[in-house]
Write a protein that holds these residues in place. Structure first.
Motif, mmCIF file in Angstrom:
data_model
loop_
_atom_site.group_PDB
_atom_site.id
_atom_site.type_symbol
_atom_site.label_atom_id
_atom_site.label_comp_id
_atom_site.label_asym_id
_atom_site.label_seq_id
_atom_site.Cartn_x
_atom_site.Cartn_y
_atom_site.Cartn_z
ATOM 1 N N GLN A 131 7.169 -5.327 -14.347
ATOM 2 C CA GLN A 131 8.369 -5.006 -15.123
ATOM 3 C C GLN A 131 9.486 -5.968 -14.748
ATOM 4 O OE1 GLN A 131 8.475 -2.804 -17.536
ATOM 5 N NE2 GLN A 131 6.410 -1.989 -17.159
ATOM 6 N N PRO A 132 10.378 -6.288 -15.679
ATOM 7 C CA PRO A 132 11.426 -7.279 -15.379
ATOM 8 C C PRO A 132 12.376 -6.863 -14.271
ATOM 9 C CG PRO A 132 11.782 -6.254 -17.529
ATOM 10 C CD PRO A 132 10.416 -5.838 -17.078
ATOM 11 N N TYR A 133 12.537 -5.569 -14.037
ATOM 12 C CA TYR A 133 13.474 -5.131 -13.010
ATOM 13 C C TYR A 133 12.873 -5.133 -11.607
ATOM 14 C CZ TYR A 133 11.112 -0.570 -13.507
ATOM 15 O OH TYR A 133 10.179 0.449 -13.559
ATOM 16 N N ARG A 134 11.592 -5.454 -11.483
ATOM 17 C CA ARG A 134 10.938 -5.377 -10.175
ATOM 18 C C ARG A 134 11.554 -6.328 -9.143
ATOM 19 N NH1 ARG A 134 8.571 -0.610 -10.424
ATOM 20 N NH2 ARG A 134 6.709 -0.503 -11.733
ATOM 21 N N HIS A 135 12.101 -7.450 -9.599
ATOM 22 C CA HIS A 135 12.565 -8.464 -8.654
ATOM 23 C C HIS A 135 13.778 -9.172 -9.242
ATOM 24 C CE1 HIS A 135 12.546 -11.410 -5.550
ATOM 25 N NE2 HIS A 135 11.990 -12.382 -6.223
ATOM 26 N N ALA A 136 14.833 -9.289 -8.424
ATOM 27 C CA ALA A 136 16.079 -9.900 -8.901
ATOM 28 C C ALA A 136 16.048 -11.417 -8.835
ATOM 29 C CB ALA A 136 17.261 -9.374 -8.072
ATOM 30 N N GLY A 137 15.001 -11.992 -8.278
ATOM 31 C CA GLY A 137 14.916 -13.444 -8.179
ATOM 32 C C GLY A 137 14.882 -13.902 -6.734
ATOM 33 N N GLN A 183 0.813 -1.209 0.000
ATOM 34 C CA GLN A 183 0.000 0.000 0.000
ATOM 35 C C GLN A 183 0.853 1.268 0.000
ATOM 36 O OE1 GLN A 183 -3.404 -0.006 -0.470
ATOM 37 N NE2 GLN A 183 -2.886 -2.168 -0.816
ATOM 38 N N VAL A 184 2.040 1.172 0.594
ATOM 39 C CA VAL A 184 2.921 2.342 0.664
ATOM 40 C C VAL A 184 3.781 2.495 -0.587
ATOM 41 C CG1 VAL A 184 4.850 3.384 1.931
ATOM 42 C CG2 VAL A 184 2.959 2.334 3.187
ATOM 43 N N ILE A 185 4.231 1.392 -1.175
ATOM 44 C CA ILE A 185 5.205 1.492 -2.275
ATOM 45 C C ILE A 185 4.584 1.408 -3.664
ATOM 46 C CG2 ILE A 185 6.962 0.446 -0.797
ATOM 47 C CD1 ILE A 185 6.808 -2.020 -2.755
ATOM 48 N N LYS A 186 3.320 1.027 -3.786
ATOM 49 C CA LYS A 186 2.771 0.730 -5.116
ATOM 50 C C LYS A 186 2.736 1.932 -6.041
ATOM 51 C CE LYS A 186 -2.118 1.041 -3.701
ATOM 52 N NZ LYS A 186 -3.376 0.259 -3.573
ATOM 53 N N THR A 187 2.806 3.135 -5.506
ATOM 54 C CA THR A 187 2.868 4.327 -6.356
ATOM 55 C C THR A 187 4.307 4.739 -6.664
ATOM 56 O OG1 THR A 187 2.702 5.747 -4.394
ATOM 57 C CG2 THR A 187 0.642 5.187 -5.531
ATOM 58 N N GLU A 188 5.260 4.028 -6.080
ATOM 59 C CA GLU A 188 6.674 4.292 -6.341
ATOM 60 C C GLU A 188 7.147 3.417 -7.507
ATOM 61 O OE1 GLU A 188 8.430 6.490 -4.614
ATOM 62 O OE2 GLU A 188 7.141 6.817 -2.864
ATOM 63 N N ASP A 189 8.299 3.768 -8.064
ATOM 64 C CA ASP A 189 8.972 2.891 -9.026
ATOM 65 C C ASP A 189 9.888 1.999 -8.196
ATOM 66 O OD1 ASP A 189 9.912 1.701 -11.295
ATOM 67 O OD2 ASP A 189 11.123 3.395 -11.970
ATOM 68 N N TRP A 190 9.384 0.847 -7.792
ATOM 69 C CA TRP A 190 10.016 0.040 -6.759
ATOM 70 C C TRP A 190 10.744 -1.170 -7.331
ATOM 71 C CZ3 TRP A 190 8.280 -4.972 -6.620
ATOM 72 C CH2 TRP A 190 7.054 -5.214 -7.262
ATOM 73 N N VAL A 191 11.653 -1.703 -6.505
ATOM 74 C CA VAL A 191 12.400 -2.927 -6.810
ATOM 75 C C VAL A 191 12.453 -3.751 -5.533
ATOM 76 C CG1 VAL A 191 14.638 -3.892 -7.479
ATOM 77 C CG2 VAL A 191 13.828 -1.775 -8.547
ATOM 78 N N LEU A 192 12.158 -5.043 -5.614
ATOM 79 C CA LEU A 192 12.306 -5.961 -4.488
ATOM 80 C C LEU A 192 13.580 -6.765 -4.699
ATOM 81 C CD1 LEU A 192 11.077 -7.272 -1.902
ATOM 82 C CD2 LEU A 192 10.056 -8.980 -3.425
ATOM 83 N N THR A 193 14.376 -6.909 -3.638
ATOM 84 C CA THR A 193 15.676 -7.554 -3.808
ATOM 85 C C THR A 193 15.580 -9.076 -3.886
ATOM 86 O OG1 THR A 193 16.132 -7.589 -1.425
ATOM 87 C CG2 THR A 193 16.858 -5.654 -2.660
#
Length: 599
Positions: free
Chosen positions: A450-456, A424-434
């Motif tokens: 997007q492919p950059y959202r998560h490194a695996g 709810q806090v990050i969904k309006t950001e351009d975010w990445v999960l490690t």
């Protein structure tokens, strides 16, 4: 690899013009020239006397460009490079000190190998000339073929005997590292060799000679067979693990799935497919019961998603029927280790096709499109199947939304509640999960578009904080908000990494997955106790991280972070996250410690 903006390095007054402090050249300068020529963006290291000559060359001849990142442990140095490679597809250098530094680094190197991450590890030894060794210390820090420590889980290792052998071996190592399937390499440089004057020019490799070979092409006739069988299948499943290592693979898989109307199961070695795409049925293992064709695309870990696993008895049973066909498209047993069992069980495939999915999937898609375009009945069947999968996808996500409400207001906090509050806090950001997916609840509640959202997916304990710093470094200056949902046990292995992030000005947000236990192992003890009839309530012994409970906020603050917590009430999460994100945007790493239920 994941798509990322170009690095924007902060100003660093420790950098200077190349060669500004030198009146003569040293052999270690040649290594610096090679590091620059091959375009390495950063060097992560823990200092050591065995490469003092190279260190001086990096600082004074090279002008600390590329920038050196001081780390508190060699494993962290390798893991930062690992995370950077996962996020960008580009390698970093990690430098480790002779025997002891390499021993520290081995776990990081092993996981980079298992995770197919290109890391250029530089080490040192010696002097190999016994007459140049200092008493005791140089002897215990010198090994007979030092690379044997890691030889079974690097793609190549080498120790050149003279400065003339350095450029050629450096170029070969780079090409080996970057050739698929990628992985770490180890270059070892004699301490005395580094410290000698450079008395004559050394031939350097041209850039053209150092390029990575072209992608491995799949056999055209074999791809035609796969197309035929995909289109003949009633319910094909596309199983993907490392397709998304290249940003193009993410989009290629979407096009293939939409073309053939195939359900997609993402093993999550990288982010291979958008989780909210209507053909995504990941985490729904029952689809394999219906599958009459499973196409494994660059997948090593094929057995876990396709089998029922009894953790107590250590038995597996396939979900798919005996008539289901398995086909493998990828690198097969290329790079097979003679030591590690990471190759897993060999699937019983009717067809194995060697080839890079980056080029093979588009070719396969084109073949399928051509056949579908000439067969209206086939096109209608695929459309009907697509609609059916889409309906199941929607039902799956609706079910997860309902399941997430269980224990909604509980304290300690439930896993799905934390996933919801962060989203709810990050969904309006351009975010990445490690790395950590919070037992997959973020994949069930967030939108990975997007492919950059998560490194695996996360790897073993003692790996995540270093890899996460590397991912954050890759996105530094891009305007993206990097989020690490950080397990407490993992951070306790490598707490010094917090200082490394602050020292090197790598801002990102840590949200602690703090269940005050090594619960994965605790759960194993519960299974054993239930099986043996021993007291389940004693399973926590030797597993809990309590009495005392680490104060992660104070720990982070002592290393230069903004931090809050521990938070035990779910209503307090959102405010703490917003305050922390404001600090991250101002350039400071921030940590929010949330205390969760064990599961």
């Amino acid at each position: 690899m994941n798509e990322t903006a170009a690095d924007a390095r902060p100003a660093d007054d420790q950098t200077s013009a190349q060669g500004a402090h030198l009146e003569r050249r040293w052999q270690s300068d040649v290594i610096v020239d090679l590091i620059k020529q091959f375009g390495f963006p950063y060097i992560a290291l823990n200092p050591g006397a065995s490469y003092r000559g190279l260190h001086d060359s990096l600082v004074n001849y090279g002008g600390n460009n590329p920038q050196m990142l001081l780390c508190q442990h060699e494993k962290i140095a390798v893991q930062i490079a690992h995370g950077y490679a996962k996020a960008t597809g580009k390698p970093m250098v990690a430098i480790v000190h002779d025997v002891v530094g390499l021993l520290h680094a081995t776990m990081g190197i092993y996981y980079a190998y298992v995770d197919r991450a290109p890391v250029f590890v530089i080490g040192a030894t010696g002097p190999m000339d016994e007459g140049k060794r200092r008493p005791f210390i140089d002897w215990i820090h010198t090994a007979n073929v030092q690379g044997e420590q890691v030889r079974h889980y690097v793609k190549w290792d080498y120790q050149p005997g003279s400065i003339e052998g350095v450029p050629d071996s450096f170029a070969r190592a780079y090409a080996a590292m970057m050739t698929e399937p990628q992985g770490p390499i180890y270059m070892c440089y004699d301490a005395w060799l580094q410290e000698q004057p450079l008395t004559a020019p050394v031939r350097m490799p041209s850039y053209a000679d150092a390029t990575v070979p072209a992608a491995m092409a799949a056999d055209a006739a074999a791809l035609a067979k796969i197309a035929d069988r995909l289109l003949a299948a009633n319910f094909p499943v596309l199983l993907a693990e490392y397709v998304g290592r290249d940003v193009r693979g993410f989009h290629h898989l979407v096009e293939l799935a939409e073309t053939v109307g195939g359900a997609v199961y993402d093993v999550n070695g990288r982010l291979n497919f958008p989780n909210r795409h209507l053909l995504n049925l990941s985490m729904e293992k029952n689809i394999f019961c219906e599958a009459d064709l499973i196409l494994a695309l660059d997948t090593r870990d094929w057995e876990k998603p396709t089998h029922i696993i009894d953790r107590t008895k250590r038995t597996t049973r396939p979900l798919y029927s005996p008539t289901c066909e398995l086909i493998e498209l990828g690198f097969g047993d290329i790079g097979l280790s003679k030591w590690s069992m990471d190759f897993t069980r060999m699937p019983d495939c009717s067809l194995r096709v060697l080839g890079d999915t980056v080029t093979a999937i588009p070719q396969l898609t084109a073949l399928c499109k051509d056949r579908i375009g000439r067969d209206a009945a086939l096109a209608n069947r695929i459309a009907d199947r697509t609609a059916g999968i889409a309906s199941r996808h929607d039902a799956l996500f609706a079910k997860w939304q309902e399941q997430a409400r269980k224990g909604w207001d509980a304290s300690p906090i439930s896993l799905p509640r934390l996933a919801h509050e962060i989203w709810q806090v990050i969904k309006t950001e351009d975010w990445v999960l490690t790395a950590c997916t919070l037992q997959d609840w973020v994949l069930k509640l967030w939108e990975f578009d997007q492919p950059y959202r998560h490194a695996g997916r996360a790897l073993g304990t003692g790996t995540q904080i270093g890899v996460s710093i590397g991912v954050a470094l890759a996105h530094r200056g891009s305007g993206r908000l990097v989020v690490d949902i950080q397990p407490d046990g993992d951070l306790m292995f490598d707490a010094g990494a917090l200082w490394t992030a602050a020292k090197n000005k790598i801002p990102f947000l840590i949200v602690m997955y703090n269940n005050r236990a090594y619960y994965n192992d605790w759960e194993h003890q519960i299974h054993v106790a239930e099986h043996r009839g021993t007291p389940v309530e004693r399973a926590y012994i030797g597993q809990d991280i309590a009495s005392p409970e680490p104060d992660f906020a104070k720990l982070a603050q002592s290393c230069g972070w903004y931090a809050e917590g521990p938070i035990t009430q779910p209503t307090e999460i959102a405010g703490a996250l917003r305050r922390a994100i404001a600090q991250v945007k101002a350039g400071q790493p921030a940590l929010v410690d949330t205390v969760l239920q064990p599961r």
